[in-house]
Design an enzyme around this catalytic site. Structure first.
Site, PDB file in Angstrom:
ATOM      1  N   ASP A  92      -7.799  -3.197  13.943  1.00 49.03           N
ATOM      2  CA  ASP A  92      -9.211  -3.440  13.366  1.00 49.03           C
ATOM      3  C   ASP A  92      -9.332  -4.642  12.428  1.00 49.03           C
ATOM      4  O   ASP A  92     -10.325  -4.816  11.677  1.00 49.03           O
ATOM      5  CB  ASP A  92      -9.707  -1.924  12.897  1.00 49.03           C
ATOM      6  CG  ASP A  92      -9.071  -1.689  11.530  1.00 49.03           C
ATOM      7  OD1 ASP A  92      -8.021  -2.294  11.291  1.00 49.03           O
ATOM      8  OD2 ASP A  92      -9.487  -0.576  10.990  1.00 49.03           O
ATOM      9  N   ASP A 119       0.667  -1.181  -0.011  1.00 51.57           N
ATOM     10  CA  ASP A 119      -0.109  -0.111   0.097  1.00 51.57           C
ATOM     11  C   ASP A 119       0.930   1.256   0.001  1.00 51.57           C
ATOM     12  O   ASP A 119       2.143   1.362   0.206  1.00 51.57           O
ATOM     13  CB  ASP A 119      -0.964  -0.089   1.177  1.00 51.57           C
ATOM     14  CG  ASP A 119      -0.281  -0.354   2.516  1.00 51.57           C
ATOM     15  OD1 ASP A 119       1.037  -0.521   2.321  1.00 51.57           O
ATOM     16  OD2 ASP A 119      -0.768  -0.864   3.343  1.00 51.57           O
ATOM     17  N   HIS A 154      -7.442  -4.744   9.711  1.00 48.14           N
ATOM     18  CA  HIS A 154      -6.816  -4.657   8.432  1.00 48.14           C
ATOM     19  C   HIS A 154      -5.773  -5.327   7.974  1.00 48.14           C
ATOM     20  O   HIS A 154      -4.999  -5.752   8.748  1.00 48.14           O
ATOM     21  CB  HIS A 154      -7.114  -3.265   8.071  1.00 48.14           C
ATOM     22  CG  HIS A 154      -5.856  -2.520   8.639  1.00 48.14           C
ATOM     23  ND1 HIS A 154      -6.116  -1.233   9.159  1.00 48.14           N
ATOM     24  CD2 HIS A 154      -4.364  -2.526   8.800  1.00 48.14           C
ATOM     25  CE1 HIS A 154      -4.986  -0.734   9.735  1.00 48.14           C
ATOM     26  NE2 HIS A 154      -3.886  -1.758   9.437  1.00 48.14           N
ATOM     27  N   GLU A 157      -9.841  -2.004   4.937  1.00 53.57           N
ATOM     28  CA  GLU A 157     -10.501  -2.033   6.309  1.00 53.57           C
ATOM     29  C   GLU A 157     -11.563  -2.967   6.641  1.00 53.57           C
ATOM     30  O   GLU A 157     -12.185  -3.372   5.553  1.00 53.57           O
ATOM     31  CB  GLU A 157     -10.874  -0.472   6.474  1.00 53.57           C
ATOM     32  CG  GLU A 157      -9.824   0.581   6.432  1.00 53.57           C
ATOM     33  CD  GLU A 157      -8.822   0.661   7.584  1.00 53.57           C
ATOM     34  OE1 GLU A 157      -8.763   0.102   8.399  1.00 53.57           O
ATOM     35  OE2 GLU A 157      -8.181   1.567   7.143  1.00 53.57           O
TER      36      GLU A 157
END
Ligand code: PGA
Length: 243
Positions: free
Chosen positions: A136, A67, A138, A143
């Site tokens: 979370d 990313d 991810h 996400e």
């Protein structure tokens, strides 16, 4: 799924580096999928050290990163390209033209996403993808509630991720609101996955991802369906995994 309990962060890092090193030794032209964050820094330190000592040769390898923030260029010290260059590329004998990170400066996100996905295909796909996990759940910047079959795309970052990443910026306001990420489909196409996890603050999400229901609410849970996954984690991260 193989779950390997490492003694601590250093041990996790060395074990992960050994797996990546074996990959490059067995197949010098490997395409390594790499990750940013605090977790892989120790792994990159080991690889750099072994390259310096002559035990590892990256001259034929290529890398593709998960990313990149949208809007940041390679010279921006918060860009993921900058991170990768600092922690790995500049310390190993890899050809810089074979190190790939999504281009955050491209004006057309759909075009850049297609280019990156096509690039990965043209390299022959990812041989081994290194992954961290967010609090979370991810993976990359996928996400909660991301599509499980997505390709590389541009995402809006959640408040939780902005909050977690603001430590690297002067303030939360300076954290970019969007990022490019390999999709979960892209990640799942890698021939092997190597996830590294450290710290008690990751214990809940580790248990949810490795042992819980496979659900888009916990993006990392999808790795349970990958045929070749190795997870290396320290005792604190594994403390809630029932085995
Ligand atoms: P961290 O990030 O290694 O900094 O905890 C992991 C991730 O968000 O994927």
């Amino acid at each position: 799924m193989r779950i390997i309990e490492a003694k601590d962060y250093q041990d996790m890092s060395r074990k992960a580096a050994h797996i990546l090193a074996a990959q490059v030794t067995l197949k010098p032209e490997s395409v390594l999928g790499l990750a940013t964050g605090s977790t892989p820094i120790g792994t990159y330190d080991c690889l750099a050290e072994w390259c310096k000592s002559g035990d590892l040769d990256f001259s034929k390898a290529a890398t593709v990163n998960l990313d990149e923030y949208r809007g940041l260029d390679h010279d921006n010290d918060q860009s993921y390209y900058y991170f990768m260059n600092k922690h790995l590329y500049s310390r190993i004998n890899i050809d810089p033209s074979r190190t790939h990170v999504p281009d955050g400066t491209q004006p057309d996100p759909a075009k850049e996403s297609r280019r990156y996905e096509e690039l990965i295909r043209s390299l022959g796909g990812v041989d081994i993808q290194l992954l961290g996990i967010g609090h979370d759940g991810h993976i990359g910047f996928n996400e909660p509630n991301s599509f499980f079959d997505g390709d590389t795309h541009c995402v809006d970052l959640t408040e939780m991720t902005i909050e977690a990443n603001k430590r690297f910026f002067a303030s939360a306001d300076e954290v970019p609101r969007q990022a490019y990420t390999m999709g979960i489909g892209t990640i799942m196409r890698a021939r092997k996955l190597l996830m590294i996890i450290s710290g008690e603050d990751k214990a809940d999400i580790t248990a949810a991802a490795l042992c819980g229901e496979v659900t888009p609410q916990v993006p990392a849970s999808i790795i349970q369906f990958h045929p070749d996954v190795t997870v290396i984690a320290d005792p604190a991260a594994l403390s809630k995994v029932k085995r």
